[in-house]
Design a protein around this motif. Structure first.
Motif, PDB file in Angstrom:
ATOM      1  N   UNK A  42       0.608  -1.421  -0.078  1.00 13.74           N
ATOM      2  CA  UNK A  42      -0.228  -0.036  -0.092  1.00 13.74           C
ATOM      3  C   UNK A  42       0.750   1.033  -0.210  1.00 13.74           C
ATOM      4  N   UNK A  43       0.364   2.405  -0.404  1.00  9.53           N
ATOM      5  CA  UNK A  43       1.605   3.124  -0.827  1.00  9.53           C
ATOM      6  C   UNK A  43       0.573   4.439   0.161  1.00  9.53           C
ATOM      7  N   UNK A  44       1.903   5.044   1.090  1.00  9.66           N
ATOM      8  CA  UNK A  44       1.372   6.602   1.640  1.00  9.66           C
ATOM      9  C   UNK A  44       1.552   7.635   1.632  1.00  9.66           C
ATOM     10  N   UNK A  45       0.423   8.604   1.258  1.00  8.21           N
ATOM     11  CA  UNK A  45       1.014   9.773   1.064  1.00  8.21           C
ATOM     12  C   UNK A  45       1.673  10.755   2.481  1.00  8.21           C
ATOM     13  N   UNK A  46       2.545  10.022   2.452  1.00  2.07           N
ATOM     14  CA  UNK A  46       3.845  10.678   3.571  1.00  2.07           C
ATOM     15  C   UNK A  46       3.786  12.136   3.206  1.00  2.07           C
ATOM     16  N   UNK A  47       4.728  12.461   4.467  1.00  2.00           N
ATOM     17  CA  UNK A  47       5.329  14.335   4.450  1.00  2.00           C
ATOM     18  C   UNK A  47       6.544  13.525   4.122  1.00  2.00           C
ATOM     19  N   UNK A  48       7.349  15.293   3.620  1.00  2.00           N
ATOM     20  CA  UNK A  48       9.119  14.973   3.291  1.00  2.00           C
ATOM     21  C   UNK A  48       9.681  14.196   4.810  1.00  2.00           C
ATOM     22  N   UNK A  49       9.355  14.485   5.771  1.00  2.00           N
ATOM     23  CA  UNK A  49       9.600  13.970   7.402  1.00  2.00           C
ATOM     24  C   UNK A  49      10.105  12.875   7.530  1.00  2.00           C
ATOM     25  N   UNK A  50       9.019  11.757   6.793  1.00  5.67           N
ATOM     26  CA  UNK A  50       8.647  10.350   6.784  1.00  5.67           C
ATOM     27  C   UNK A  50       8.494  10.037   8.257  1.00  5.67           C
ATOM     28  N   UNK A  57       1.959  11.385  10.224  1.00  6.82           N
ATOM     29  CA  UNK A  57       1.275  13.332   9.919  1.00  6.82           C
ATOM     30  C   UNK A  57      -0.451  12.961   9.505  1.00  6.82           C
ATOM     31  N   UNK A  58      -1.018  13.933   9.384  1.00  8.79           N
ATOM     32  CA  UNK A  58      -2.357  13.601   9.600  1.00  8.79           C
ATOM     33  C   UNK A  58      -3.274  12.754   8.116  1.00  8.79           C
ATOM     34  N   UNK A  59      -4.500  12.684   8.117  1.00 10.71           N
ATOM     35  CA  UNK A  59      -4.987  11.717   6.714  1.00 10.71           C
ATOM     36  C   UNK A  59      -4.530  10.329   7.339  1.00 10.71           C
ATOM     37  N   UNK A  60      -4.040  10.054   5.879  1.00  5.79           N
ATOM     38  CA  UNK A  60      -4.251   8.653   5.418  1.00  5.79           C
ATOM     39  C   UNK A  60      -2.676   8.141   5.727  1.00  5.79           C
ATOM     40  N   UNK A  61      -1.684   9.317   6.030  1.00  6.85           N
ATOM     41  CA  UNK A  61       0.015   8.719   6.739  1.00  6.85           C
ATOM     42  C   UNK A  61      -0.495   8.203   7.846  1.00  6.85           C
ATOM     43  N   UNK A  64      -1.404   4.996  12.893  1.00  4.67           N
ATOM     44  CA  UNK A  64      -1.772   3.956  13.625  1.00  4.67           C
ATOM     45  C   UNK A  64      -2.695   2.628  13.547  1.00  4.67           C
ATOM     46  N   UNK A  65      -2.867   2.690  12.208  1.00  3.52           N
ATOM     47  CA  UNK A  65      -3.552   0.754  12.918  1.00  3.52           C
ATOM     48  C   UNK A  65      -2.159  -0.232  11.978  1.00  3.52           C
ATOM     49  N   UNK A  66      -0.702   0.762  11.223  1.00  2.00           N
ATOM     50  CA  UNK A  66       0.243  -0.411  11.425  1.00  2.00           C
ATOM     51  C   UNK A  66       1.274  -1.085  12.813  1.00  2.00           C
ATOM     52  N   UNK A  67       0.899   0.097  13.046  1.00  2.00           N
ATOM     53  CA  UNK A  67       1.648   0.470  14.817  1.00  2.00           C
ATOM     54  C   UNK A  67       3.329   1.114  14.295  1.00  2.00           C
ATOM     55  N   UNK A  68       3.828   0.594  15.788  1.00  3.38           N
ATOM     56  CA  UNK A  68       5.319   1.114  15.604  1.00  3.38           C
ATOM     57  C   UNK A  68       5.821   0.513  15.066  1.00  3.38           C
ATOM     58  N   UNK A 121      -5.919  15.547  -0.033  1.00  2.00           N
ATOM     59  CA  UNK A 121      -6.411  16.196   0.930  1.00  2.00           C
ATOM     60  C   UNK A 121      -5.812  17.740   1.205  1.00  2.00           C
ATOM     61  N   UNK A 122      -4.637  17.623   2.204  1.00  2.00           N
ATOM     62  CA  UNK A 122      -4.107  18.659   2.646  1.00  2.00           C
ATOM     63  C   UNK A 122      -3.072  19.013   2.251  1.00  2.00           C
ATOM     64  N   UNK A 123      -3.262  18.553   1.073  1.00  2.00           N
ATOM     65  CA  UNK A 123      -1.549  19.130  -0.172  1.00  2.00           C
ATOM     66  C   UNK A 123      -2.890  19.764  -1.271  1.00  2.00           C
ATOM     67  N   UNK A 124      -3.877  19.443  -1.252  1.00  2.00           N
ATOM     68  CA  UNK A 124      -4.786  20.468  -1.975  1.00  2.00           C
ATOM     69  C   UNK A 124      -4.701  20.248  -3.667  1.00  2.00           C
ATOM     70  N   UNK A 125      -4.154  19.029  -3.658  1.00  2.00           N
ATOM     71  CA  UNK A 125      -4.432  18.893  -5.233  1.00  2.00           C
ATOM     72  C   UNK A 125      -6.178  19.326  -5.393  1.00  2.00           C
ATOM     73  N   UNK A 126      -6.576  19.220  -7.008  1.00  2.00           N
ATOM     74  CA  UNK A 126      -7.418  20.042  -7.451  1.00  2.00           C
ATOM     75  C   UNK A 126      -7.742  18.281  -7.891  1.00  2.00           C
ATOM     76  N   UNK A 127      -9.375  17.769  -7.230  1.00  2.00           N
ATOM     77  CA  UNK A 127      -9.193  15.752  -6.966  1.00  2.00           C
ATOM     78  C   UNK A 127      -9.458  15.717  -8.874  1.00  2.00           C
ATOM     79  N   UNK A 128      -9.650  16.361  -9.485  1.00  2.00           N
ATOM     80  CA  UNK A 128     -10.177  15.643 -10.720  1.00  2.00           C
ATOM     81  C   UNK A 128      -8.949  15.746 -11.397  1.00  2.00           C
ATOM     82  N   UNK A 129      -8.005  16.661 -11.600  1.00  2.00           N
ATOM     83  CA  UNK A 129      -6.251  17.083 -11.647  1.00  2.00           C
ATOM     84  C   UNK A 129      -5.561  15.642 -11.566  1.00  2.00           C
TER      85      UNK A 129
END
Ligand code: ADP
Length: 170
Positions: free
Chosen positions: A18-26, A29-33, A38-42, A124-132
């Motif tokens: 599965x692909x994570x929409x992470x942020x550069x810190x790795x 973060x919020x959203x799918x990250x 949370x679900x995968x554990x530490x 999500x928080x990176x606000x790309x237009x969904x259609x594009x």
């Protein structure tokens, strides 16, 4: 290559990667990250910290791979989507978004994986237009038949409707 559309939570998905929409810190973060950590554990955060210690942060459009911890998937591929710049033409950001999809599939292949599930990166928080973003995701996957199976997992109704329409117009 088989392309599937699913509405739901990517953390529940049993697929090679599965692909994570992470942020550069790795480092989560919020959203799918947040949902994936949370679900995968530490174990996932631990693996990401290890990667960071070795290579530093992950650049936009690039990818790293980690354990999937307690998730049903075998691996998590973390990619950093571009932030959409309101009022600009975003040509560079569109290219970087395509890189996220292509590099994720290439890294999966390099690791002997054959199936992948993508969330709707940057919508999500990176606000790309969904259609594009959906058009870029679908074209990039179709033009790069690297894996046997690609699943687009839409969490929100709006993305699901957009993908359904685009994929049925083939
Ligand atoms: P980004 O920072 O790349 O915009 P977000 O996590 O804020 O990342 O949003 C990306 C997409 O992930 C959004 O379309 C959001 O609806 C979706 N999303 C949020 N939680 C989940 C989940 N558990 N499974 C799949 N997709 C999710």
């Amino acid at each position: 290559m088989k392309i599937n559309l699913i509405k739901g939570d990517i953390t529940k998905f049993k697929v090679d990667a599965i692909v994570n929409a992470a942020n550069s810190s790795l480092l989560g973060g919020s959203g799918v990250d947040g949902a994936i950590h949370r679900a995968g554990g530490p174990a996932i955060l631990e693996a990401c910290q290890h990667i960071r210690n070795k290579q530093g942060s992950c650049k936009v459009g690039e990818v790293v791979i980690s354990t999937a911890g307690n998730l049903p998937a075998k691996k998590v591929i973390h990619t950093v989507g571009p932030v959409y710049q309101i009022g600009k033409n975003n040509e560079k950001e569109k290219e970087l978004l395509a890189n996220c999809y292509q590099n994720s599939m290439l890294l999966a292949k390099e690791n002997g994986l054959t199936s992948i599930a993508f969330p709707n990166i940057s919508t999500g928080i990176y606000r790309f237009p969904k259609q594009v973003a959906a058009e870029i995701a679908i074209i990039t996957v179709q033009n790069n038949p690297i894996l046997e199976e690609v699943n687009f997992v839409c969490f929100d109704e709006e993305n699901h409707t957009i993908y359904k329409k685009l994929l049925s117009n083939e």
